[in-house]
Design an enzyme around this catalytic site. Sequence first.
Site, PDB file in Angstrom:
ATOM      1  N   GLU A  76     -23.566  47.720 -13.837  1.00 33.72           N
ATOM      2  CA  GLU A  76     -23.537  46.256 -13.971  1.00 33.72           C
ATOM      3  C   GLU A  76     -22.246  45.640 -13.436  1.00 33.72           C
ATOM      4  O   GLU A  76     -22.276  44.580 -12.811  1.00 33.72           O
ATOM      5  CB  GLU A  76     -23.712  45.885 -15.446  1.00 33.72           C
ATOM      6  CG  GLU A  76     -23.815  44.395 -15.706  1.00 33.72           C
ATOM      7  CD  GLU A  76     -24.102  44.083 -17.167  1.00 33.72           C
ATOM      8  OE1 GLU A  76     -23.743  42.984 -17.609  1.00 33.72           O
ATOM      9  OE2 GLU A  76     -24.688  44.952 -17.844  1.00 33.72           O
ATOM     10  N   ASP A  77     -21.098  46.316 -13.655  1.00 27.91           N
ATOM     11  CA  ASP A  77     -19.812  45.666 -13.379  1.00 27.91           C
ATOM     12  C   ASP A  77     -18.962  46.343 -12.307  1.00 27.91           C
ATOM     13  O   ASP A  77     -17.837  45.897 -12.052  1.00 27.91           O
ATOM     14  CB  ASP A  77     -18.987  45.590 -14.676  1.00 27.91           C
ATOM     15  CG  ASP A  77     -19.628  44.671 -15.700  1.00 27.91           C
ATOM     16  OD1 ASP A  77     -20.237  43.670 -15.289  1.00 27.91           O
ATOM     17  OD2 ASP A  77     -19.527  44.959 -16.907  1.00 27.91           O
TER      18      ASP A  77
END
Length: 753
Positions: A76-77
């Site tokens: 996700e990051d």
Amino acid sequence: MMRQYELVERVQRYKPDVNEALLNKAYVYAMQKHGHQKRASGDPYFSHPLEVAAILTDMHMDEATIAVALLHDTIEDTTATRQEIDELFGPDMGRLVEGLTKLKKLDLVSKKAEQAENLRKLLLAIASDVRVLLVKLADRLHNMRTLDHVPPEKRLRIAEETMDIYAPLAGRMGMQGMREELEDLAFRHINPDAYRTVTERVAEIFERNRTILTDIENALLALFAKYQIKATVKNRQKKPWSVFRKMETKALSFEQLSDIFGFRVIVDTVEECYHALGAIHTTWSMVPGRFKDYISTPKQNDYRSIHTTIVGPSRQRVELQIRTQEMNRVAEYGVAAHSVYKDAGNGPNGAGPTISKDTNAYAWLRQTIEALAEGDNPEDFLENTRLELFQDQVFCFTPKGRLIALPRGATPIDFAYAVHTDVGDTCVGAKVNGRIMPLVTELKNGDEVEIIRSKAQVPPAAWESIVVTGKARSAIRRATRSAIRKQYSGLGMRILERAFERAGKPFSKDGLKPVLPRLARKDVEDVLAAVGRGELPSTDVLKAVFPDYKDERVASVAPATRQEGWFNLRNAAGMLFHIPGRSSSRKSKKKNGKSGGKEAEEANGALPIRGVRGDLPVRFAPEGAVPGDRIVGILQPGSGITIYPIQSPSLTAFDDQPERWIDVRWDIGEEHRERFPARISVTAINAPGSLADISKVIADNDANIHTLSMARTAPDFTEMLFDLEVWDLKHLNRLLSQLKEDKAVSEVRRVNG
């Protein structure tokens, strides 16, 4: 920040044969990927997945779950991809990490819809492996512990989401410790003043009662020693959110709360639980209605314990929970505490074991996933999931002894749908403890419920406002949609039959199957319903089945001619009926001298309304009103009074003008025979003879047509507005029922403004 070797040592304390290579590999990979990223607090971002992993070691999770915690934000990051995770750690680990990744770039209108879709994705991932839930809850717990560093507006949204979804979800999975801490942290941000007040008062009460609590604890230990029961006794304090919620829901003050403090009795075996209970109840009086045996009847989240309240040694109420060590572990850690593992293969990538799905908590989750498969829209899904997360439950039984757990406030309709969707859809009544009771009856603990069924039943849409479970609400909505679809499908069938007949072409449902792709529909029923709703013209279906078909009738008629055709239709309607004036009774009254001239006759003399002055003109609103309607008068300055039915939406325009409202009512005796105005809307198939059919039904039911207009026209059907004259409300309802049965009619309704 915890070092690599420290993490391995934490796992080794409860799992000596830990896969160190997997933990070291995940630690290094996550630290490199997060690099120099910072959190809102200024700490290195990698400290967050590391703290999540630490929370899971406290729950004694396996190394695969700890590794997933370290990796949970990488996709996700960071620049990490699912493919890269699969290659380095195996597809099983990749699937778990992806299950924890929020959906990105959602093309959704509302934040609520985005929240719902992310929750849907999370629950689907949890259904395949419960470790996704454990990591997600640990992730949320650490985020809540550090929420002070987040901007205030975002902080409140996260706290409310935690209180609405994640804390109840932890409770549903039996993780009471996790649930209480999440609620406590969320409460602190949602209502800081209340949190501070409750916390201070609880601490003050604890300090004041410290000696009493010690005395009760010693009295219990002495009692168990007398009966040779090996037990530990711990006093426990109710959490601030639980105290506040109980005060709010039951309107209690602090002084009225009897269970701010309680005692937990821990023994070794189930038999000793009942032995301890017997010793307590034979020594002190039990408070009636305050005994619950969750050992013989566990909660849906697998919680087991005996609850009782006694009048204790100092004549005060004492709340007790009696359970075994194992029950206490399950109550604290829920699904994470289950020691039944299924070996999924401890290969070189450390796929690790998965927790057994044979638990009540998982049974609930599977039911929720069934609701997901029905395809509710995001907002409905979010609402239904919240409903399913209710914790307060009642336990009811079928006549054969099957236990059904429901939220408090549930009705026999909820019970029926909990048994099976088909049972709910065919429910027409219920017996509660052998007596026929209304379907709106609120069920109580221990009720035996027998559902009375009928195959002819279709669940009314109004049930949706009665039920409290998400499953029942979803099923009622589906049944309502299905009934409407069936109605439109039948109308579409008749439209297509007539359209094909006019074109001189044979029609069959089987003939539609080969052209479904051309019509962009998945099955024949979809085609029929789309035609019935007016979304798909019958000519498009004709051209799909017979590509060489040309609608010569449409091609040769110019727009002006078609408009003229509708004008002639109106004329035909006028010729078809004798349309008299408002009522012949007025003329007779005038002849008998009971009315003072034409103006008085048109104004008030012929309208049997009480509550208005005789010199004020009275008229009806455009939608009319008939005896049997509740009515209200609106004073029109300079022009008299207008009578509206009480349900007319037009009345909202006068909400801020109460001085213009006049209390009026009908004044009609048996000798008074006069028709009154009412407006109805009829949607009918656009075919020769349809208007004549409708007109005949109206005439056969002794009603007059005052005016007729076409509100909306389409190639296949027309909406017509009739201003009628009827005797009263019963007469109008009978006419509407007759019109609904006509084959040419798709929909008929009364128009109220």
